[in-house]
Design a protein around this motif. Structure first.
Motif, PDB file in Angstrom:
ATOM      1  N   PRO A  73       0.838  -1.203   0.000  1.00 13.38           N
ATOM      2  CA  PRO A  73       0.000   0.000   0.000  1.00 13.38           C
ATOM      3  C   PRO A  73       0.871   1.251   0.000  1.00 13.38           C
ATOM      4  O   PRO A  73       1.481   1.614   1.017  1.00 13.38           O
ATOM      5  CB  PRO A  73      -0.811  -0.141   1.289  1.00 13.38           C
ATOM      6  CG  PRO A  73       0.029  -1.007   2.186  1.00 13.38           C
ATOM      7  CD  PRO A  73       0.855  -1.897   1.305  1.00 13.38           C
ATOM      8  N   LEU A  74       0.956   1.903  -1.116  1.00 14.30           N
ATOM      9  CA  LEU A  74       1.850   3.057  -1.256  1.00 14.30           C
ATOM     10  C   LEU A  74       1.524   4.190  -0.281  1.00 14.30           C
ATOM     11  O   LEU A  74       2.443   4.807   0.268  1.00 14.30           O
ATOM     12  CB  LEU A  74       1.803   3.570  -2.700  1.00 14.30           C
ATOM     13  CG  LEU A  74       2.359   2.626  -3.766  1.00 14.30           C
ATOM     14  CD1 LEU A  74       2.135   3.205  -5.164  1.00 14.30           C
ATOM     15  CD2 LEU A  74       3.846   2.364  -3.540  1.00 14.30           C
ATOM     16  N   PRO A  75       0.248   4.529  -0.021  1.00  8.74           N
ATOM     17  CA  PRO A  75      -0.011   5.634   0.914  1.00  8.74           C
ATOM     18  C   PRO A  75       0.470   5.363   2.330  1.00  8.74           C
ATOM     19  O   PRO A  75       0.672   6.307   3.098  1.00  8.74           O
ATOM     20  CB  PRO A  75      -1.549   5.771   0.873  1.00  8.74           C
ATOM     21  CG  PRO A  75      -1.953   5.158  -0.418  1.00  8.74           C
ATOM     22  CD  PRO A  75      -0.996   4.039  -0.641  1.00  8.74           C
ATOM     23  N   ALA A  76       0.643   4.102   2.700  1.00 10.85           N
ATOM     24  CA  ALA A  76       1.102   3.788   4.052  1.00 10.85           C
ATOM     25  C   ALA A  76       2.602   3.996   4.218  1.00 10.85           C
ATOM     26  O   ALA A  76       3.109   3.916   5.340  1.00 10.85           O
ATOM     27  CB  ALA A  76       0.745   2.346   4.408  1.00 10.85           C
ATOM     28  N   GLY A 102      -2.955   2.207  -4.391  1.00 11.14           N
ATOM     29  CA  GLY A 102      -3.220   3.527  -3.831  1.00 11.14           C
ATOM     30  C   GLY A 102      -2.419   4.657  -4.429  1.00 11.14           C
ATOM     31  O   GLY A 102      -2.195   5.671  -3.768  1.00 11.14           O
ATOM     32  N   TRP A 103      -1.997   4.532  -5.701  1.00 12.00           N
ATOM     33  CA  TRP A 103      -1.208   5.594  -6.329  1.00 12.00           C
ATOM     34  C   TRP A 103      -1.960   6.927  -6.308  1.00 12.00           C
ATOM     35  O   TRP A 103      -1.366   7.979  -6.050  1.00 12.00           O
ATOM     36  CB  TRP A 103      -0.868   5.193  -7.760  1.00 12.00           C
ATOM     37  CG  TRP A 103      -0.205   6.247  -8.571  1.00 12.00           C
ATOM     38  CD1 TRP A 103      -0.797   7.195  -9.350  1.00 12.00           C
ATOM     39  CD2 TRP A 103       1.203   6.491  -8.681  1.00 12.00           C
ATOM     40  NE1 TRP A 103       0.148   8.000  -9.937  1.00 12.00           N
ATOM     41  CE2 TRP A 103       1.385   7.582  -9.541  1.00 12.00           C
ATOM     42  CE3 TRP A 103       2.323   5.863  -8.131  1.00 12.00           C
ATOM     43  CZ2 TRP A 103       2.644   8.068  -9.874  1.00 12.00           C
ATOM     44  CZ3 TRP A 103       3.579   6.355  -8.462  1.00 12.00           C
ATOM     45  CH2 TRP A 103       3.738   7.451  -9.329  1.00 12.00           C
ATOM     46  N   VAL A 107       0.597  -1.680 -10.642  1.00 13.75           N
ATOM     47  CA  VAL A 107       0.275  -0.515  -9.821  1.00 13.75           C
ATOM     48  C   VAL A 107      -1.150  -0.086 -10.142  1.00 13.75           C
ATOM     49  O   VAL A 107      -1.526   0.021 -11.316  1.00 13.75           O
ATOM     50  CB  VAL A 107       1.251   0.645 -10.093  1.00 13.75           C
ATOM     51  CG1 VAL A 107       0.888   1.859  -9.242  1.00 13.75           C
ATOM     52  CG2 VAL A 107       2.679   0.224  -9.830  1.00 13.75           C
ATOM     53  N   SER A 108      -1.960   0.139  -9.124  1.00 17.42           N
ATOM     54  CA  SER A 108      -3.315   0.668  -9.324  1.00 17.42           C
ATOM     55  C   SER A 108      -3.253   2.191  -9.272  1.00 17.42           C
ATOM     56  O   SER A 108      -2.666   2.772  -8.364  1.00 17.42           O
ATOM     57  CB  SER A 108      -4.263   0.129  -8.255  1.00 17.42           C
ATOM     58  OG  SER A 108      -4.020   0.737  -6.999  1.00 17.42           O
ATOM     59  N   ALA A 109      -3.869   2.835 -10.253  1.00 21.50           N
ATOM     60  CA  ALA A 109      -3.826   4.292 -10.347  1.00 21.50           C
ATOM     61  C   ALA A 109      -5.174   4.794 -10.845  1.00 21.50           C
ATOM     62  O   ALA A 109      -6.012   4.022 -11.328  1.00 21.50           O
ATOM     63  CB  ALA A 109      -2.705   4.748 -11.280  1.00 21.50           C
ATOM     64  N   GLY A 110      -5.374   6.113 -10.731  1.00 16.58           N
ATOM     65  CA  GLY A 110      -6.591   6.739 -11.224  1.00 16.58           C
ATOM     66  C   GLY A 110      -6.525   6.971 -12.714  1.00 16.58           C
ATOM     67  O   GLY A 110      -5.509   6.729 -13.380  1.00 16.58           O
TER      68      GLY A 110
END
Length: 542
Positions: free
Chosen positions: A182-185, A244-245, A274-277
């Protein structure tokens, strides 16, 4: 009289002893001869010792990896919202993606190119590119997709242990070690961009450890797993699932993109997802990632989803064809209106519980939250949990954080509960278990750190908290893409008029971003909103 000892005799000088030397040489030659004569037996014995040590090491490593895979599987099965209703492997519907089209080289290739999008199942694209960016809107199923990949890999790794056979959904990618990150963590605010990139180049082993520790913490593993996972990662046998990109700030995205690119170059052979918007992923393309947008579900996928949900919600009896048709029709209507898979899941759950589901988005989340928090034996819990979740959500959203410490959650619980003499016994413990249990909205994301089960829940609860706040205080958040979902919910719950006025005064870009966001607010707003008619007129003129 004093007795004075006599001086010690001087040591005798060393002299070469011919007899001792001959005896030593003879013994050495005898041992060498015996070793040479029995060299095959000694070699086999040594190889046996080495093989035994290797087998012991492999068993130890397999045991460590087995425990890690169990942790991954437990995390992935619970990655369903609402939690506790069903496991991911029973409800997952494989998504379709838009594959990257090769650039035409000649005019004839342009003229003969097929019209319209050509979609593919994700499993058919996993082996083609080592670095993939899965693009989608919030709730489109990106985290669920990463969890499915992790679960498939864990099933394949454990198939020989329990006799179960994994479903061949990922092909060769199933043989990899899944590392969910989890990138935001993670902390992206250590140093400046240039210094950070130089440090990454010099300290690649340290950054590998940082990656593995993040993956272990995300699934509730232990530090003893790090060494075995590092070996697989350095051998190019892993699939890194970075999530969480779109929750990162712009500086954080630049640092994360450079970090992923450096690790990808230093660790060849691994697969990176990578999951991104749907916007704000330029740093990923610069790092060599190929963008694969998720496609909205078609009629067949919605029908499959409805049937699987009914099978989970009615385990005693098989769902009737009429029940499947009714649920499918309702979900098809919602899908045509733009509801992503997350909202379809909540809608199916609310429909099964109440016989009907609200048409408005915020009302759907509100009713689903009631179902999640209600406990018949402790009816007072629901209101307390709502207040605590709202405080935590607002604090995280305003600070741009992804997770809250246990101490922060405990403080929020104490601030909401009545005085000790007026509260039930062990009330704080009951509230914490309700927030973090199987159906709780807070999930463990490391040692004593908790995050919301989905960022959309955090956005909804933040919007609920902001209803009583002066709308002008949100003007500074209009350009922050991390507040898009909050503002969509706020358009249904609060007074959006001052924000619409401020938003339209700002110059639009060539993509008419302001008009698109205004359209999403109009769609979410209730029909009697005072600002809605004027906004619709502006959209009609443009």
């Amino acid at each position: 009289m004093l007795h004075l000892p006599s001086p010690a005799p001087a040591p005798k000088p060393w002299r070469f002893d011919v007899t001792s030397a001959l005896i030593g040489a003879g013994v050495t030659l005898l041992l060498a001869g015996l070793a040479y004569r029995n060299r095959n037996a000694l070699r086999l014995g040594w190889e046996g010792v080495v093989e035994s040590l290797a087998q012991w090491r492999d068993r130890l490593r397999a045991g460590t990896e087995g425990r890690y895979h169990e942790r991954v599987a437990a995390w992935a099965r619970s990655a369903v919202v609402p939690g506790g209703v069903g496991s991911l492997d029973r409800i997952f519907v494989e998504p379709q993606v838009l594959p990257p089209e090769p650039a035409p080289q000649t005019l004839s290739e342009v003229e003969t190119a097929p019209l319209g999008p050509r979609t593919l199942p994700l499993r058919q694209t996993l082996g083609g590119y080592p670095r993939l960016a899965i693009l989608g809107t919030p709730g489109a199923g990106r985290t669920t997709l990463l969890a499915h990949v992790a679960l498939a890999c864990s099933h394949a790794a454990r198939a020989g242990d329990d006799g179960a056979e994994a479903q061949p959904t990922l092909g060769p990618a199933e043989d990899r070690l899944p590392l969910y990150v989890p990138l935001p963590a993670m902390d992206w605010s250590e140093t400046g961009d240039a210094v950070e990139q130089d440090r990454e180049v010099r300290d690649t082993p340290e950054e590998v450890g940082r990656l593995i520790h993040a993956a272990v913490n995300a699934v509730g593993g232990s530090g003893g797993m790090v060494s075995a996972l590092r070996q697989r990662l350095e051998a190019g046998e892993a699939v890194v699932l970075a999530d969480g990109w779109d929750e990162l700030s712009s500086p954080g995205q630049r640092k994360a993109g450079a970090w992923l690119a450096k690790l990808g170059d230093a660790l060849p052979g691994n697969l990176w997802l990578v999951s991104a918007g749907i916007r704000g992923y330029a740093a990923l393309t610069e790092a060599g990632f190929v963008a694969l947008p998720l496609v909205a579900w078609d009629v067949g996928q919605v029908e499959t989803f409805a049937r699987r949900w009914l099978e989970i919600l009615t385990p005693a009896d098989k769902p009737t064809p009429a029940a499947i048709r009714n649920l499918t029709a309702d979900l098809q209507w919602a899908a045509r209106a733009g509801a992503p898979p997350l909202e379809l899941a909540l809608r199916a759950w609310v429909l099964h519980a109440d016989g009907e589901a609200p048409s408005q988005r915020a009302a759907l989340f509100d009713r689903a939250l009631d179902l999640l928090l209600w406990q018949e034996e402790e009816p007072w819990l629901a209101g307390i949990c709502r207040a605590v979740l709202g405080q935590v959500a607002l604090s995280l959203q305003q600070d741009g954080r992804a997770a809250a410490d246990r101490e922060e959650i405990d403080a929020a619980i104490e601030s909401v509960l009545p005085p000790p003499e007026e509260r039930p016994t062990r009330a704080a413990a009951h509230v914490f278990r309700a927030l973090t249990g199987r159906q709780g909205l807070l999930r463990l994301r490391g040692p004593n750190r908790y995050a919301f089960a989905h960022p959309v829940w955090q956005a909804y609860l933040t919007a609920c908290q902001l209803v009583t706040v002066d709308p002008t205080e949100l003007v500074e958040r209009l350009d922050d893409v991390r507040w898009d979902e909050v503002l969509r919910f706020y358009a249904e719950l609060g007074d959006m008029g001052p924000l619409v006025t401020a938003w339209l005064r700002r110059p639009d870009d060539m993509f008419q971003t302001h008009r698109h966001r205004l359209s999403s607010w109009v769609q979410a707003a209730p029909d009697d909103a005072g600002w809605r008619n004027n906004a619709m007129a502006i959209l009609a003129r443009s």
